[in-house]
Design a protein around this motif. Structure first.
Motif, PDB file in Angstrom:
ATOM      1  N   TRP A 408       0.826  -1.209   0.000  1.00  0.00           N
ATOM      2  CA  TRP A 408       0.000   0.000   0.000  1.00  0.00           C
ATOM      3  C   TRP A 408       0.864   1.265   0.000  1.00  0.00           C
ATOM      4  CZ3 TRP A 408      -4.286   2.062  -1.324  1.00  0.00           C
ATOM      5  CH2 TRP A 408      -4.672   3.301  -0.822  1.00  0.00           C
ATOM      6  N   ASN A 409       1.895   1.289   0.807  1.00  0.00           N
ATOM      7  CA  ASN A 409       2.754   2.471   0.868  1.00  0.00           C
ATOM      8  C   ASN A 409       3.428   2.735  -0.472  1.00  0.00           C
ATOM      9  OD1 ASN A 409       2.038   2.920   3.519  1.00  0.00           O
ATOM     10  ND2 ASN A 409       3.827   1.897   4.388  1.00  0.00           N
ATOM     11  N   SER A 410       3.777   1.674  -1.186  1.00  0.00           N
ATOM     12  CA  SER A 410       4.335   1.838  -2.537  1.00  0.00           C
ATOM     13  C   SER A 410       3.283   2.393  -3.484  1.00  0.00           C
ATOM     14  CB  SER A 410       4.841   0.491  -3.074  1.00  0.00           C
ATOM     15  OG  SER A 410       5.931   0.026  -2.319  1.00  0.00           O
ATOM     16  N   ALA A 411       2.042   1.931  -3.317  1.00  0.00           N
ATOM     17  CA  ALA A 411       0.941   2.424  -4.153  1.00  0.00           C
ATOM     18  C   ALA A 411       0.708   3.911  -3.926  1.00  0.00           C
ATOM     19  CB  ALA A 411      -0.333   1.634  -3.850  1.00  0.00           C
ATOM     20  N   VAL A 412       0.784   4.329  -2.672  1.00  0.00           N
ATOM     21  CA  VAL A 412       0.620   5.752  -2.346  1.00  0.00           C
ATOM     22  C   VAL A 412       1.748   6.575  -2.985  1.00  0.00           C
ATOM     23  CG1 VAL A 412       0.646   7.447  -0.472  1.00  0.00           C
ATOM     24  CG2 VAL A 412      -0.679   5.329  -0.234  1.00  0.00           C
ATOM     25  N   LYS A 413       2.957   6.065  -2.872  1.00  0.00           N
ATOM     26  CA  LYS A 413       4.119   6.758  -3.437  1.00  0.00           C
ATOM     27  C   LYS A 413       3.992   6.910  -4.955  1.00  0.00           C
ATOM     28  CE  LYS A 413       9.181   6.508  -3.692  1.00  0.00           C
ATOM     29  NZ  LYS A 413      10.378   5.702  -3.321  1.00  0.00           N
ATOM     30  N   ASN A 414       3.513   5.861  -5.607  1.00  0.00           N
ATOM     31  CA  ASN A 414       3.397   5.858  -7.065  1.00  0.00           C
ATOM     32  C   ASN A 414       2.045   6.363  -7.560  1.00  0.00           C
ATOM     33  OD1 ASN A 414       5.989   4.689  -7.329  1.00  0.00           O
ATOM     34  ND2 ASN A 414       5.126   2.655  -6.917  1.00  0.00           N
ATOM     35  N   LYS A 415       1.143   6.684  -6.598  1.00  0.00           N
ATOM     36  CA  LYS A 415      -0.202   7.158  -6.925  1.00  0.00           C
ATOM     37  C   LYS A 415      -0.948   6.167  -7.818  1.00  0.00           C
ATOM     38  CE  LYS A 415       0.185  10.908  -4.551  1.00  0.00           C
ATOM     39  NZ  LYS A 415      -0.523  10.951  -3.241  1.00  0.00           N
ATOM     40  N   LYS A 416      -0.762   4.889  -7.545  1.00  0.00           N
ATOM     41  CA  LYS A 416      -1.457   3.857  -8.320  1.00  0.00           C
ATOM     42  C   LYS A 416      -1.676   2.615  -7.472  1.00  0.00           C
ATOM     43  CE  LYS A 416      -1.523   1.262 -12.619  1.00  0.00           C
ATOM     44  NZ  LYS A 416      -0.840   0.947 -13.900  1.00  0.00           N
ATOM     45  N   ASP A 417      -2.964   2.291  -7.263  1.00  0.00           N
ATOM     46  CA  ASP A 417      -3.328   1.090  -6.514  1.00  0.00           C
ATOM     47  C   ASP A 417      -3.603  -0.027  -7.515  1.00  0.00           C
ATOM     48  OD1 ASP A 417      -4.329  -0.815  -4.779  1.00  0.00           O
ATOM     49  OD2 ASP A 417      -6.290   0.169  -4.542  1.00  0.00           O
ATOM     50  N   ALA A 418      -2.585  -0.808  -7.796  1.00  0.00           N
ATOM     51  CA  ALA A 418      -2.702  -1.873  -8.799  1.00  0.00           C
ATOM     52  C   ALA A 418      -3.646  -2.983  -8.352  1.00  0.00           C
ATOM     53  CB  ALA A 418      -1.325  -2.453  -9.102  1.00  0.00           C
ATOM     54  N   GLU A 419      -3.829  -3.148  -7.034  1.00  0.00           N
ATOM     55  CA  GLU A 419      -4.647  -4.242  -6.524  1.00  0.00           C
ATOM     56  C   GLU A 419      -6.147  -3.996  -6.713  1.00  0.00           C
ATOM     57  OE1 GLU A 419      -2.845  -6.662  -2.948  1.00  0.00           O
ATOM     58  OE2 GLU A 419      -2.859  -4.538  -2.441  1.00  0.00           O
ATOM     59  N   PHE A 420      -6.623  -2.803  -6.318  1.00  0.00           N
ATOM     60  CA  PHE A 420      -8.070  -2.565  -6.310  1.00  0.00           C
ATOM     61  C   PHE A 420      -8.491  -1.253  -6.973  1.00  0.00           C
ATOM     62  CE2 PHE A 420      -7.210  -5.482  -2.776  1.00  0.00           C
ATOM     63  CZ  PHE A 420      -8.049  -6.538  -3.142  1.00  0.00           C
ATOM     64  N   GLY A 421      -7.549  -0.542  -7.556  1.00  0.00           N
ATOM     65  CA  GLY A 421      -7.893   0.654  -8.312  1.00  0.00           C
ATOM     66  C   GLY A 421      -8.375   1.832  -7.487  1.00  0.00           C
ATOM     67  N   ARG A 422      -8.005   1.859  -6.221  1.00  0.00           N
ATOM     68  CA  ARG A 422      -8.380   3.009  -5.392  1.00  0.00           C
ATOM     69  C   ARG A 422      -7.625   4.245  -5.867  1.00  0.00           C
ATOM     70  NH1 ARG A 422      -8.096   2.950   1.246  1.00  0.00           N
ATOM     71  NH2 ARG A 422      -7.716   5.172   1.600  1.00  0.00           N
ATOM     72  N   THR A 423      -8.329   5.367  -5.954  1.00  0.00           N
ATOM     73  CA  THR A 423      -7.697   6.608  -6.420  1.00  0.00           C
ATOM     74  C   THR A 423      -7.824   7.741  -5.415  1.00  0.00           C
ATOM     75  OG1 THR A 423      -9.746   7.268  -7.549  1.00  0.00           O
ATOM     76  CG2 THR A 423      -8.112   6.042  -8.855  1.00  0.00           C
ATOM     77  N   THR A 424      -8.586   7.561  -4.353  1.00  0.00           N
ATOM     78  CA  THR A 424      -8.791   8.619  -3.363  1.00  0.00           C
ATOM     79  C   THR A 424      -8.307   8.163  -1.988  1.00  0.00           C
ATOM     80  OG1 THR A 424     -11.050   7.818  -3.002  1.00  0.00           O
ATOM     81  CG2 THR A 424     -10.751   9.609  -4.596  1.00  0.00           C
ATOM     82  N   GLY A 425      -8.126   9.138  -1.085  1.00  0.00           N
ATOM     83  CA  GLY A 425      -7.624   8.812   0.247  1.00  0.00           C
ATOM     84  C   GLY A 425      -6.205   8.276   0.193  1.00  0.00           C
ATOM     85  N   MET A 426      -5.411   8.809  -0.749  1.00  0.00           N
ATOM     86  CA  MET A 426      -4.031   8.337  -0.935  1.00  0.00           C
ATOM     87  C   MET A 426      -3.023   9.470  -0.763  1.00  0.00           C
ATOM     88  SD  MET A 426      -4.602   5.756  -4.200  1.00  0.00           S
ATOM     89  CE  MET A 426      -2.964   4.987  -4.057  1.00  0.00           C
ATOM     90  N   ASP A 427      -3.378  10.451   0.027  1.00  0.00           N
ATOM     91  CA  ASP A 427      -2.480  11.587   0.236  1.00  0.00           C
ATOM     92  C   ASP A 427      -1.319  11.245   1.170  1.00  0.00           C
ATOM     93  OD1 ASP A 427      -4.135  13.102  -1.355  1.00  0.00           O
ATOM     94  OD2 ASP A 427      -5.259  13.960   0.324  1.00  0.00           O
ATOM     95  N   ASN A 428      -1.527  10.275   2.034  1.00  0.00           N
ATOM     96  CA  ASN A 428      -0.510   9.915   3.028  1.00  0.00           C
ATOM     97  C   ASN A 428      -0.388   8.403   3.129  1.00  0.00           C
ATOM     98  OD1 ASN A 428      -0.118  12.730   4.482  1.00  0.00           O
ATOM     99  ND2 ASN A 428      -2.328  12.418   4.298  1.00  0.00           N
ATOM    100  N   ASP A 429       0.861   7.918   3.284  1.00  0.00           N
ATOM    101  CA  ASP A 429       1.033   6.481   3.475  1.00  0.00           C
ATOM    102  C   ASP A 429       0.809   6.107   4.933  1.00  0.00           C
ATOM    103  OD1 ASP A 429       3.312   7.142   4.912  1.00  0.00           O
ATOM    104  OD2 ASP A 429       4.723   6.423   3.387  1.00  0.00           O
TER     105      ASP A 429
END
Length: 512
Positions: A408-429
């Motif tokens: 998840w922290n990598s997804a936040v850093k890269n601004k891409k949730d490859a697992e479930f496609g979440r795009t919001t609530g990703m401002d902080n790891d």
């Protein structure tokens, strides 16, 4: 013990406790949760609630008059907003509340109030539009929302934020809820839960304006003459029945989320679910309006909230997810987009064998969501200094939980949730110890169905015509949310349509 007997017992106990702790039942308290099925459990909830009295005073019964311009039934956010606007229009309104305290379900609201194109969004550089708010809400309701009501709702949302600000209720801390793509959920400045702050501010304004607010005032019937609503029959303190006259009646009694008989009638599949609703949400207003010829819409559309602490039937607000937390199964892994719409997140939890999950977050989320302090006080929060230690407390595999957070922290850093496609609530790891978890499961939260109104908040009959002198606003009404309500829209609804009910009922009275 049968449900009706249990409810009657609870109301009597509420009165006794209110008198004992508050003197004539005129001190404000928090109504607390219902949802446990036995009368004994509900008694306990009521006792805990009444013991937390605040200093707000209500109107003594000896000040009751035989007639008012407008009677408002229900002292939640919609009712108090209606009263304030009616008073502003030169009316003499009164508020009648059946519970020992004002607030209703509004007190329990957690995440915030949605609004678009607001001054606070603009100040913080958030680009939003009423059209986008409309489209996302319509999508969230599966395109079944009453479109005329929805258009009025979004177009008047910013004005509602301004109005609250003008009376000392400032909601300038912005977050996001499921189904939304912009930060339009407005919270108190310190990020705390919106409900108690809103109720406290509205009660203060009602008192400052000299609007009478009677508690322990259980309206049993709306009276009519020549087809026009002209007053109510009300039972005070469970013993003293009075008839009060008025030129208009505004019903703001809330939904039926604590009436399991009504819920079972339209949704037998929800039998056994806990409810986050306060014990006064029993559908009284809907029943009274139906007797006058009012019609209902979407009664089987009942929202189950995905994140409810089961033992105390307590809602864990969507802001916890909006500020970055994850949902994790007993396997220590994510299983859904946490900020999907509530119906979809609930469905994902129900596919798990355990029908429950954990909200996992770090100290950063905790600092941004003040409501978590309340969850801690209630004993819901597991805390540990490391992810490994947290996993042990949760009884989940430590390596899986560690991997979940790393991914998840990598997804936040890269601004891409490859697992479930979440795009919001990703401002902080989630990397700041200590770490936390709250065990949750689905619970009955909101009844989207109710009486049918138009944008003037006039109650409609089966022919689509307004019943003269009868208005309604808030969760007692249906149609706005369609098949699924977006988090943050109920608080917006009670303010927007509560104000409108006050304005339009005042116009009706003046025209008589």
């Amino acid at each position: 013990m049968k449900k009706k007997t249990a409810v009657a017992l609870i109301l009597v106990l509420s009165l006794i406790l209110a008198i004992a702790g508050c003197g004539n039942g005129n001190k404000s308290t928090d109504t607390g949760n219902s949802g446990n099925k036995s009368a004994e459990s509900e008694k306990k909830v009521t006792t805990e609630a009444v013991s937390g009295a605040s200093e707000a005073s209500y109107t003594p019964l000896d000040q009751l008059k035989e007639e008012y311009d407008i009677i408002i039934v229900g002292a939640g956010g919609a009712g108090m907003s209606a009263a304030l606007e009616a008073k502003e229009k030169g009316m003499n309104p009164v508020i009648l509340e059946k519970m020992p305290v004002a607030g209703g379900n509004t007190t329990k609201s957690s995440s915030g109030m949605n609004a678009s194109e607001t001054k606070f969004q603009k100040e913080q550089g958030i680009a939003d539009s009423n059209d986008l708010f409309y489209e996302e809400t319509l999508k969230g309701g599966h395109d079944t929302n009453d479109k005329e009501m929805l258009r009025f709702f979004v177009d008047n949302s910013a004005g509602a934020i301004d109005w609250l600000d003008s009376i000392g209720i400032r909601l300038n801390n912005l977050t996001i809820t499921g189904g939304m793509n912009e930060k339009r959920t407005h919270r108190p400045e310190d990020g705390s839960a919106v409900g108690q702050y809103l109720v406290k501010g509205l009660v203060k304004n009602v008192q400052e304006q000299g609007i009478p607010l009677f508690v322990n005032a259980d309206v049993k019937e709306i009276t009519q003459q020549d087809g026009k609503a002209n007053g109510v029959k009300v039972l005070f303190n469970q013993t003293d029945e009075k008839t009060i006259a008025a030129s208009a009646v505004v019903v703001t009694t809330g939904g039926f989320g604590s009436n399991m008989d009504m819920i079972s009638e339209v949704r037998p599949d929800l039998e056994g679910y806990v409810t986050t609703n306060q014990i006064g949400s029993t559908g009284d207003g809907i029943k009274m309006i139906e007797k006058l010829g009012g019609t209902t819409v979407d009664m089987d559309q009942i929202q189950v909230h995905p994140t409810v602490q089961q033992e105390k039937s307590y809602l864990i607000g969507e802001a916890v997810r909006g500020e970055g937390s994850l949902l994790v199964s007993s396997a220590g892994t994510r299983f859904t987009n946490e900020l999907n719409t509530r119906d979809k997140v609930t469905a994902a939890i129900n596919t798990l064998a355990e029908k429950s999950a954990y909200l996992v977050f770090d100290s950063g989320v905790k600092s941004r969501v003040k409501a978590i302090q309340q969850y801690e006080k209630m004993g819901f929060v597991i805390q540990a200094d490391s992810i490994e230690a947290l996993a042990k407390e949760m009884s989940v595999p430590a390596d899986k939980l560690q991997s979940t957070l790393d991914t998840w922290n990598s997804a936040v850093k890269n601004k891409k949730d490859a697992e479930f496609g979440r795009t919001t609530g990703m401002d902080n790891d989630l990397s700041t110890a200590p770490y936390y978890a709250i065990k949750i499961g689905p619970g009955i939260h909101y009844t989207m169905g109710g009486v049918k109104i138009n944008t003037n908040t006039e109650v409609l009959n089966k022919d689509g015509k307004a019943i003269p002198g009868l208005f309604a606003a808030g969760e007692v009404t249906g149609g706005l949310h369609g098949q699924n309500r977006i988090g943050g829209n109920s608080v917006a609804e009670i303010i927007i349509f509560g104000r409108q009910a006050g304005i339009k009922s005042a116009e009706f009275v003046k025209a008589q």
